[in-house]
Write an enzyme that holds these catalytic residues in place. Structure first.
Site, PDB file in Angstrom:
ATOM      1  N   LYS A   1      11.213  46.658  74.966  1.00  0.00           N
ATOM      2  CA  LYS A   1      10.143  46.259  74.985  1.00  0.00           C
ATOM      3  C   LYS A   1       9.059  45.340  77.008  1.00  0.00           C
ATOM      4  O   LYS A   1       8.622  46.277  77.418  1.00  0.00           O
ATOM      5  CB  LYS A   1       9.109  44.723  74.589  1.00  0.00           C
ATOM      6  CG  LYS A   1       7.090  45.369  75.105  1.00  0.00           C
ATOM      7  CD  LYS A   1       6.569  43.885  73.603  1.00  0.00           C
ATOM      8  CE  LYS A   1       7.148  43.018  73.436  1.00  0.00           C
ATOM      9  NZ  LYS A   1       6.284  41.957  72.855  1.00  0.00           N
TER      10      LYS A   1
ATOM     11  N   ASP B   1       3.901  46.770  71.811  1.00  0.00           N
ATOM     12  CA  ASP B   1       3.774  45.393  70.704  1.00  0.00           C
ATOM     13  C   ASP B   1       3.527  44.758  69.995  1.00  0.00           C
ATOM     14  O   ASP B   1       2.681  45.784  69.029  1.00  0.00           O
ATOM     15  CB  ASP B   1       3.694  44.204  72.696  1.00  0.00           C
ATOM     16  CG  ASP B   1       1.046  44.852  72.469  1.00  0.00           C
ATOM     17  OD1 ASP B   1       1.152  45.818  71.833  1.00  0.00           O
ATOM     18  OD2 ASP B   1       0.566  44.629  73.677  1.00  0.00           O
TER      19      ASP B   1
END
Length: 236
Positions: free
Chosen positions: A130, A148
């Site tokens: 991420k 997210d």
């Protein structure tokens, strides 16, 4: 009212295009809410933001970066020195250690520059998929998608990208988002999830994509009101 995220059908190609067209109209120039002025500052800020709010990270980095904003300068602070600046952020002990280790690698292996590829980024301590996606997208303009909590929720709730885990949602988003929207898509989705398509009480009554959303419960949260507005705008 039930705010649970229920399984929905994936949006059609036409719906997806309209979805992002609307988000672009709403926020023509989206960006991260983390404060940064270089790829390295962004890398540090995103690393610190894990399980922390952007606001809390900005408060810390607004004091840190004027003092140290290069790999050499932060490495010179040492773990304990860095902790003094970031101790208000959750998990600051491990984050300080990771940032210092990452600075050492950047200095020794990358001429103090942030790598522009996933493999080298993910090899840095504290940098997962991420974080790498955020840096590649925001700092270097690459068409990556950092999923997210907000984006995972928006993807599944609306039908934009239904998936059982973040990787499934990421792959689906990259596949279905038109090229003209992909670079900014991460920011549009995270801001939409943060301020409109929120977890417990989504603001469907003011959602600009309510009429192209497949979430069955959207009408319980006022989607009909916003859809009516869209219909009036389309007719005028």
């Amino acid at each position: 009212m039930s705010s649970a995220v229920k399984p929905v059908k994936n949006l059609t190609r036409k719906q997806v295009y309209t979805f992002f067209e609307r988000l672009r109209e709403q926020r023509p120039h989206p960006t991260t809410e983390l404060n940064f002025s270089s790829p390295f500052e962004l890398l540090v800020a995103v690393t610190l933001s894990a399980q922390a709010t952007d606001v809390s990270v900005n408060k810390a980095t607004d004091k840190l970066f004027p003092v140290a904003n290069t790999p050499e300068a932060i490495y010179a602070l040492g773990v304990d020195g860095l902790k003094d600046y970031i101790k208000t952020i959750g998990l600051y002990n491990s984050k300080a250690e990771n940032v210092i280790k990452a600075c050492k690698i950047l200095i020794e292996k990358h001429n103090s520059q942030v790598p522009e590829n996933r493999a080298d980024l993910e090899a840095l301590p504290g940098v997962g998929r991420k974080t790498a996606n955020v840096v590649l997208n925001t700092a270097f303009g690459q068409p990556t998608m950092a999923v997210d909590t907000h984006i995972f929720r928006v993807g599944n709730r609306t039908g934009l990208a239904v998936g059982k885990n973040v990787l499934e949602v990421e792959h689906r988003l990259v596949k279905v988002i038109p090229k003209e929207f992909i670079v900014d898509a991460h920011h549009w989705l995270i801001l939409h999830g943060r301020y409109c398509c929120i977890a417990r009480k989504p603001k469907c009554y003011e959602c600009v994509v309510a009429d192209v959303c497949n979430w069955p419960d959207r009408f319980e949260f006022g989607a009909a009101r916003q859809i009516a507005v869209k219909n009036i705008e389309a007719e005028s």
